[in-house]
Motif scaffolding. Structure first.
Motif, PDB file in Angstrom:
ATOM      1  N   SER A 165      -2.251 -16.922   5.035  1.00 60.72           N
ATOM      2  CA  SER A 165      -1.362 -15.952   4.406  1.00 60.72           C
ATOM      3  C   SER A 165      -0.507 -16.726   3.420  1.00 60.72           C
ATOM      4  O   SER A 165      -0.592 -17.952   3.331  1.00 60.72           O
ATOM      5  CB  SER A 165      -0.485 -15.276   5.456  1.00 60.72           C
ATOM      6  OG  SER A 165       0.377 -16.218   6.068  1.00 60.72           O
ATOM      7  N   SER A 166       0.331 -16.014   2.685  1.00 63.93           N
ATOM      8  CA  SER A 166       1.248 -16.710   1.788  1.00 63.93           C
ATOM      9  C   SER A 166       2.331 -17.388   2.623  1.00 63.93           C
ATOM     10  O   SER A 166       2.574 -17.017   3.775  1.00 63.93           O
ATOM     11  CB  SER A 166       1.883 -15.717   0.814  1.00 63.93           C
ATOM     12  OG  SER A 166       2.756 -14.838   1.495  1.00 63.93           O
ATOM     13  N   VAL A 167       2.982 -18.369   2.046  1.00 56.99           N
ATOM     14  CA  VAL A 167       4.070 -19.052   2.749  1.00 56.99           C
ATOM     15  C   VAL A 167       5.182 -18.059   3.063  1.00 56.99           C
ATOM     16  O   VAL A 167       5.744 -18.076   4.165  1.00 56.99           O
ATOM     17  CB  VAL A 167       4.598 -20.248   1.927  1.00 56.99           C
ATOM     18  CG1 VAL A 167       5.880 -20.815   2.538  1.00 56.99           C
ATOM     19  CG2 VAL A 167       3.526 -21.336   1.834  1.00 56.99           C
ATOM     20  N   SER A 168       5.487 -17.159   2.136  1.00 59.07           N
ATOM     21  CA  SER A 168       6.565 -16.200   2.388  1.00 59.07           C
ATOM     22  C   SER A 168       6.223 -15.292   3.570  1.00 59.07           C
ATOM     23  O   SER A 168       7.080 -15.023   4.409  1.00 59.07           O
ATOM     24  CB  SER A 168       6.874 -15.368   1.141  1.00 59.07           C
ATOM     25  OG  SER A 168       5.791 -14.545   0.788  1.00 59.07           O
ATOM     26  N   THR A 169       4.982 -14.848   3.658  1.00 61.93           N
ATOM     27  CA  THR A 169       4.564 -14.018   4.791  1.00 61.93           C
ATOM     28  C   THR A 169       4.693 -14.803   6.087  1.00 61.93           C
ATOM     29  O   THR A 169       5.170 -14.291   7.100  1.00 61.93           O
ATOM     30  CB  THR A 169       3.119 -13.526   4.590  1.00 61.93           C
ATOM     31  OG1 THR A 169       3.077 -12.745   3.394  1.00 61.93           O
ATOM     32  CG2 THR A 169       2.624 -12.700   5.749  1.00 61.93           C
TER      33      THR A 169
ATOM     34  N   VAL B 215       9.230  -2.464   9.947  1.00 57.06           N
ATOM     35  CA  VAL B 215       8.346  -2.055   8.847  1.00 57.06           C
ATOM     36  C   VAL B 215       9.139  -1.451   7.697  1.00 57.06           C
ATOM     37  O   VAL B 215       8.794  -1.671   6.528  1.00 57.06           O
ATOM     38  CB  VAL B 215       7.207  -1.112   9.308  1.00 57.06           C
ATOM     39  CG1 VAL B 215       6.268  -1.817  10.258  1.00 57.06           C
ATOM     40  CG2 VAL B 215       7.720   0.168   9.891  1.00 57.06           C
ATOM     41  N   VAL B 216      10.203  -0.711   7.998  1.00 47.14           N
ATOM     42  CA  VAL B 216      11.019  -0.132   6.933  1.00 47.14           C
ATOM     43  C   VAL B 216      11.671  -1.234   6.115  1.00 47.14           C
ATOM     44  O   VAL B 216      11.630  -1.220   4.882  1.00 47.14           O
ATOM     45  CB  VAL B 216      12.095   0.820   7.521  1.00 47.14           C
ATOM     46  CG1 VAL B 216      13.151   1.174   6.483  1.00 47.14           C
ATOM     47  CG2 VAL B 216      11.443   2.080   8.052  1.00 47.14           C
ATOM     48  N   VAL B 217      12.272  -2.193   6.790  1.00 42.27           N
ATOM     49  CA  VAL B 217      12.951  -3.286   6.087  1.00 42.27           C
ATOM     50  C   VAL B 217      11.956  -4.092   5.258  1.00 42.27           C
ATOM     51  O   VAL B 217      12.196  -4.364   4.074  1.00 42.27           O
ATOM     52  CB  VAL B 217      13.707  -4.192   7.084  1.00 42.27           C
ATOM     53  CG1 VAL B 217      14.194  -5.465   6.414  1.00 42.27           C
ATOM     54  CG2 VAL B 217      14.879  -3.433   7.702  1.00 42.27           C
ATOM     55  N   LEU B 218      10.822  -4.446   5.845  1.00 44.59           N
ATOM     56  CA  LEU B 218       9.841  -5.250   5.108  1.00 44.59           C
ATOM     57  C   LEU B 218       9.252  -4.484   3.927  1.00 44.59           C
ATOM     58  O   LEU B 218       9.044  -5.051   2.857  1.00 44.59           O
ATOM     59  CB  LEU B 218       8.729  -5.720   6.046  1.00 44.59           C
ATOM     60  CG  LEU B 218       9.144  -6.772   7.068  1.00 44.59           C
ATOM     61  CD1 LEU B 218       8.023  -7.003   8.080  1.00 44.59           C
ATOM     62  CD2 LEU B 218       9.528  -8.082   6.391  1.00 44.59           C
TER      63      LEU B 218
ATOM     64  N   ASP C 291      10.177  -5.261  -0.130  1.00 45.79           N
ATOM     65  CA  ASP C 291       9.109  -4.939  -1.075  1.00 45.79           C
ATOM     66  C   ASP C 291       7.765  -5.586  -0.721  1.00 45.79           C
ATOM     67  O   ASP C 291       7.057  -6.067  -1.582  1.00 45.79           O
ATOM     68  CB  ASP C 291       9.538  -5.336  -2.494  1.00 45.79           C
ATOM     69  CG  ASP C 291       8.743  -4.586  -3.547  1.00 45.79           C
ATOM     70  OD1 ASP C 291       8.295  -3.463  -3.270  1.00 45.79           O
ATOM     71  OD2 ASP C 291       8.569  -5.146  -4.649  1.00 45.79           O
ATOM     72  N   MET C 292       7.431  -5.594   0.560  1.00 46.89           N
ATOM     73  CA  MET C 292       6.156  -6.151   1.003  1.00 46.89           C
ATOM     74  C   MET C 292       5.087  -5.072   1.033  1.00 46.89           C
ATOM     75  O   MET C 292       5.367  -3.923   1.360  1.00 46.89           O
ATOM     76  CB  MET C 292       6.272  -6.752   2.406  1.00 46.89           C
ATOM     77  CG  MET C 292       6.834  -8.111   2.445  1.00 46.89           C
ATOM     78  SD  MET C 292       6.518  -8.839   4.086  1.00 46.89           S
ATOM     79  CE  MET C 292       7.431 -10.341   3.913  1.00 46.89           C
ATOM     80  N   ALA C 293       3.882  -5.480   0.732  1.00 47.17           N
ATOM     81  CA  ALA C 293       2.727  -4.586   0.812  1.00 47.17           C
ATOM     82  C   ALA C 293       2.350  -4.373   2.278  1.00 47.17           C
ATOM     83  O   ALA C 293       2.672  -5.196   3.145  1.00 47.17           O
ATOM     84  CB  ALA C 293       1.551  -5.193   0.056  1.00 47.17           C
ATOM     85  N   HIS C 294       1.661  -3.274   2.559  1.00 46.35           N
ATOM     86  CA  HIS C 294       1.252  -2.967   3.930  1.00 46.35           C
ATOM     87  C   HIS C 294       0.477  -4.118   4.571  1.00 46.35           C
ATOM     88  O   HIS C 294       0.694  -4.442   5.739  1.00 46.35           O
ATOM     89  CB  HIS C 294       0.405  -1.690   3.968  1.00 46.35           C
ATOM     90  CG  HIS C 294       1.171  -0.457   3.627  1.00 46.35           C
ATOM     91  ND1 HIS C 294       0.577   0.672   3.163  1.00 46.35           N
ATOM     92  CD2 HIS C 294       2.497  -0.178   3.670  1.00 46.35           C
ATOM     93  CE1 HIS C 294       1.484   1.603   2.944  1.00 46.35           C
ATOM     94  NE2 HIS C 294       2.664   1.110   3.237  1.00 46.35           N
TER      95      HIS C 294
ATOM     96  N   ALA D   3       1.505  -6.209   7.897  1.00 49.29           N
ATOM     97  CA  ALA D   3       0.590  -6.321   9.037  1.00 49.29           C
ATOM     98  C   ALA D   3       0.442  -7.782   9.470  1.00 49.29           C
ATOM     99  O   ALA D   3       0.424  -8.087  10.666  1.00 49.29           O
ATOM    100  CB  ALA D   3      -0.771  -5.711   8.683  1.00 49.29           C
ATOM    101  N   GLU D   4       0.345  -8.696   8.498  1.00 52.95           N
ATOM    102  CA  GLU D   4       0.224 -10.121   8.824  1.00 52.95           C
ATOM    103  C   GLU D   4       1.497 -10.653   9.469  1.00 52.95           C
ATOM    104  O   GLU D   4       1.432 -11.397  10.448  1.00 52.95           O
ATOM    105  CB  GLU D   4      -0.112 -10.921   7.563  1.00 52.95           C
ATOM    106  CG  GLU D   4      -1.528 -10.694   7.068  1.00 52.95           C
ATOM    107  CD  GLU D   4      -1.836 -11.468   5.798  1.00 52.95           C
ATOM    108  OE1 GLU D   4      -1.225 -12.530   5.571  1.00 52.95           O
ATOM    109  OE2 GLU D   4      -2.700 -11.000   5.040  1.00 52.95           O
ATOM    110  N   VAL D   5       2.661 -10.275   8.921  1.00 50.95           N
ATOM    111  CA  VAL D   5       3.928 -10.737   9.481  1.00 50.95           C
ATOM    112  C   VAL D   5       4.082 -10.271  10.926  1.00 50.95           C
ATOM    113  O   VAL D   5       4.471 -11.033  11.809  1.00 50.95           O
ATOM    114  CB  VAL D   5       5.133 -10.245   8.638  1.00 50.95           C
ATOM    115  CG1 VAL D   5       6.445 -10.436   9.375  1.00 50.95           C
ATOM    116  CG2 VAL D   5       5.180 -10.963   7.295  1.00 50.95           C
TER     117      VAL D   5
END
Length: 177
Positions: free
Chosen positions: A69-73, A132-135, A140-143, A147-149
């Motif tokens: 995944s990305s580092v941020s995720t 999920v609301v916050v993310l 501004d995270m994609a679905h 899911a990965e987080v």
């Protein structure tokens, strides 16, 4: 130039024991991670403590990052686990209140002048929905990234968002009544 180094490179330096690299990750992600944790915990002090726990966990486990995944995720996932560890021990006070109680929440007058009803409504969501609301809406995270987080299927992310929207809508209607 360190400031433009890709996140994965900075994380490799953290894994090698470079404290400056950890500071660099903090400078890049400390704000968004704190905002996420503050909304999950509902308390600034707890969010600060969890952010510290997160940075310690990143320091210790940076070498386990595999690039799937990305580092941020990955960082948000570490922060989420640290928050869950902390919140299991001491649940946030506002999360225990049911949505139909209006005690202490702003009324229509306060909403009209910028009262923060959203923070109060978020605190009333179950933790799984709040995440999920916050993310999604605030970070501004994609679905798929959410899911990965969270380590859940994309369909579950969508379902939780749907239920959270319904509950937030109910809380807003209460405030407008």
């Amino acid at each position: 130039m360190k400031g433009t180094e890709p996140d994965a490179g900075v994380l490799v330096r953290v894994a090698e024991g470079d404290a400056g690299a950890l500071t660099e990750l903090y400078e890049r992600y400390g704000g968004p991670l704190f905002a996420f944790l503050n909304r999950l915990a509902g308390d600034r002090g707890t969010a600060e403590e969890v952010l510290q726990d997160t940075l310690l966990a990143v320091w210790r486990s940076a070498g386990t990052f595999q690039g799937r995944s990305s580092v941020s995720t990955w960082l948000f996932g570490v922060a989420r686990r640290q928050a869950h560890n902390r919140l299991r021990r001491v649940p946030p006070p506002a999360a225990a209140e049911p949505c139909d109680r209006a005690d202490g929440l702003p009324g229509p007058e306060e909403l009209a002048v910028g009262g923060d009803w959203l923070e109060a409504a978020l605190a009333r969501l179950p933790l799984a929905q709040r995440e999920v609301v916050v993310l999604h809406f605030l970070d501004d995270m994609a679905h798929q990234d959410i899911a990965e987080v969270l380590g859940i299927p994309v369909g579950t992310v969508k379902s939780r968002l749907h239920h959270a929207r319904t509950k937030l809508r109910e809380c807003l209607h209460e405030q407008m009544a």
